[in-house]
Design an enzyme around this catalytic site. Structure first.
Site, mmCIF file in Angstrom:
data_model
loop_
_atom_site.group_PDB
_atom_site.id
_atom_site.type_symbol
_atom_site.label_atom_id
_atom_site.label_comp_id
_atom_site.label_asym_id
_atom_site.label_seq_id
_atom_site.Cartn_x
_atom_site.Cartn_y
_atom_site.Cartn_z
ATOM 1 N N TYR A 287 10.053 -16.826 4.579
ATOM 2 C CA TYR A 287 8.740 -17.537 3.962
ATOM 3 C C TYR A 287 9.158 -17.991 2.728
ATOM 4 O O TYR A 287 9.638 -17.341 1.959
ATOM 5 C CB TYR A 287 7.487 -16.747 4.031
ATOM 6 C CG TYR A 287 6.950 -16.383 5.298
ATOM 7 C CD1 TYR A 287 6.409 -17.502 6.243
ATOM 8 C CD2 TYR A 287 7.025 -15.185 5.978
ATOM 9 C CE1 TYR A 287 5.965 -17.202 7.392
ATOM 10 C CE2 TYR A 287 6.345 -15.062 7.154
ATOM 11 C CZ TYR A 287 5.711 -15.720 7.893
ATOM 12 O OH TYR A 287 5.081 -15.719 9.090
ATOM 13 N N LYS B 100 -0.765 16.815 -0.955
ATOM 14 C CA LYS B 100 -1.853 15.640 -0.772
ATOM 15 C C LYS B 100 -1.323 14.241 -0.427
ATOM 16 O O LYS B 100 -0.270 14.074 -0.120
ATOM 17 C CB LYS B 100 -2.332 15.472 -2.148
ATOM 18 C CG LYS B 100 -1.561 14.808 -3.041
ATOM 19 C CD LYS B 100 -2.447 14.766 -4.613
ATOM 20 C CE LYS B 100 -1.370 13.977 -5.498
ATOM 21 N NZ LYS B 100 -2.204 13.695 -6.713
#
Length: 357
Positions: A253, A33
């Site tokens: 950042y 899946k």
């Protein structure tokens, strides 16, 4: 071309499937899946087709993709059908189907199917997500038989805490299952990946290996059988920039990393848009030019930074392994406060290359 890519070792995938069979002696549905947990459902299913007892997917869309690729082995819909209209497709494509809710049972009773169905009847033994209540289980079983539309029933449940090897919950769920199934002569399926690896005494005619197929441990602690798994995916990229920074300089950042010493910084073409976890902190392991080092600073959308101070031979173009055989995906996931299931499934734009056909 951008160097970020994921190398998928299909021989390792087959090794892990065979390990599940070896450990249990049971028939095994390979769970593919979510695009085989980000590894490519069709290619993984084709690699296992000659030896797998069948496959398991979440929904009919995933099953039809396998059928369109020529997969003829049994395919189980783990969430069953979402509307009664899917029953015709389930019969047409010879799919196996989980029934976990009263409305699904009623839909089978009320709708015509041109071919008898193979149903996996799911019992809620304590996870309380989906499944027939134990007190209603016998009745649901008999109603399926009486409908005249079912040729075979497999009894199943799902464990909530099998990845916790010292938790009593798994044995409690088994006890609930065994008590409720008394008198029903049918095969059963209980063992998922952690139960395959860590709960050898649980009877299960069918097992459902998922994350173990892809070589990642479901446990947060070392476990002997999980140590035998072979990583299937190697997430790779290359260094695209190198710079020397003096002590006291921020990187990335938010200035989440400030160089504590003169630091050689490498920039890697990989970021959270590719699926690498943004929350991975400084210190998360990475291998550059064959040597283990660490992530530094905040992960950006397309880039991340690594410490090359102790890897003097690394330069622009040097290979980087973000996870794989040298850096385990489970270690990266733990650093990032998540699980390997998620980091595999989050891969977005990284091309998949296959070896070991």
């Amino acid at each position: 071309m951008r160097p970020a890519r994921a190398l998928i070792d299909l021989q390792a995938l087959r090794h892990n499937y065979r390990l599940a069979r070896e450990l249990t002696g049971a028939k095994a549905l390979a769970v593919v899946k979510a695009d085989a947990y980000g590894h490519g459902a069709v290619r993984c299913a084709l690699a296992l087709e000659t030896e797998a007892d069948g496959f398991a997917v979440a929904c009919i869309e995933e099953a039809l993709e396998l059928r369109a690729a020529g997969i003829k082995a049994p395919v189980l819909l783990l969430e069953g059908f979402f509307e009664a209209g899917e029953l015709a497709l389930i019969a047409e494509h010879d799919l196996w189907c989980v029934v976990h809710s009263p409305w699904q049972l009623e839909a089978i009773e009320k709708n015509q199917v041109h071919k008898p169905l193979t149903i996996w009847l799911k019992m809620d033994t304590g996870m309380h997500r989906v499944g027939v209540h134990p007190k209603d289980y016998h009745d649901a079983y008999q109603r399926l038989l009486a409908s005249g539309k079912v040729s075979r029933i497999v009894l199943m449940s799902h464990f909530a805490r099998a990845d916790e090897l010292d938790a009593a919950a798994t044995e409690q769920q088994v006890a609930v299952f065994e008590a409720a199934r008394q008198g029903l002569a049918a095969e059963c399926s209980l063992r998922n990946s952690p139960a395959v690896l860590g709960w050898p005494n649980i009877k299960s005619d069918w097992v459902r290996p998922g994350i173990l197929l892809y070589g990642a441990t479901p446990f947060e602690v070392p476990q002997a059988e999980a140590a035998r798994l072979q990583p299937v995916m190697t997430l790779q990229s290359r260094i695209i920039s190198v710079r020397e920074l003096p002590a006291g300089e921020p990187v990335g950042y938010g200035a989440k990393f400030v160089s504590p010493r003169p630091t050689r910084v490498g920039v890697v073409a990989m970021g959270y848009a590719d699926g690498y976890p943004r929350q991975a902190p400084t210190g998360t392991p990475v291998v550059v030019a064959g040597k283990r080092t660490q992530l530094i600073g905040r992960v950006s959308m397309d880039m991340l930074c690594v410490d090359l101070t102790e890897v003097p031979e690394a330069t622009v173009g040097s290979p980087v392994e973000l996870w794989g055989k040298q850096v385990l995906a489970s270690d990266v996931a733990m650093q990032a406060g998540t699980i390997p299931y998620q980091i595999f499934c989050n891969l977005k734009r990284v091309p998949l290359d296959y070896i070991g056909e």
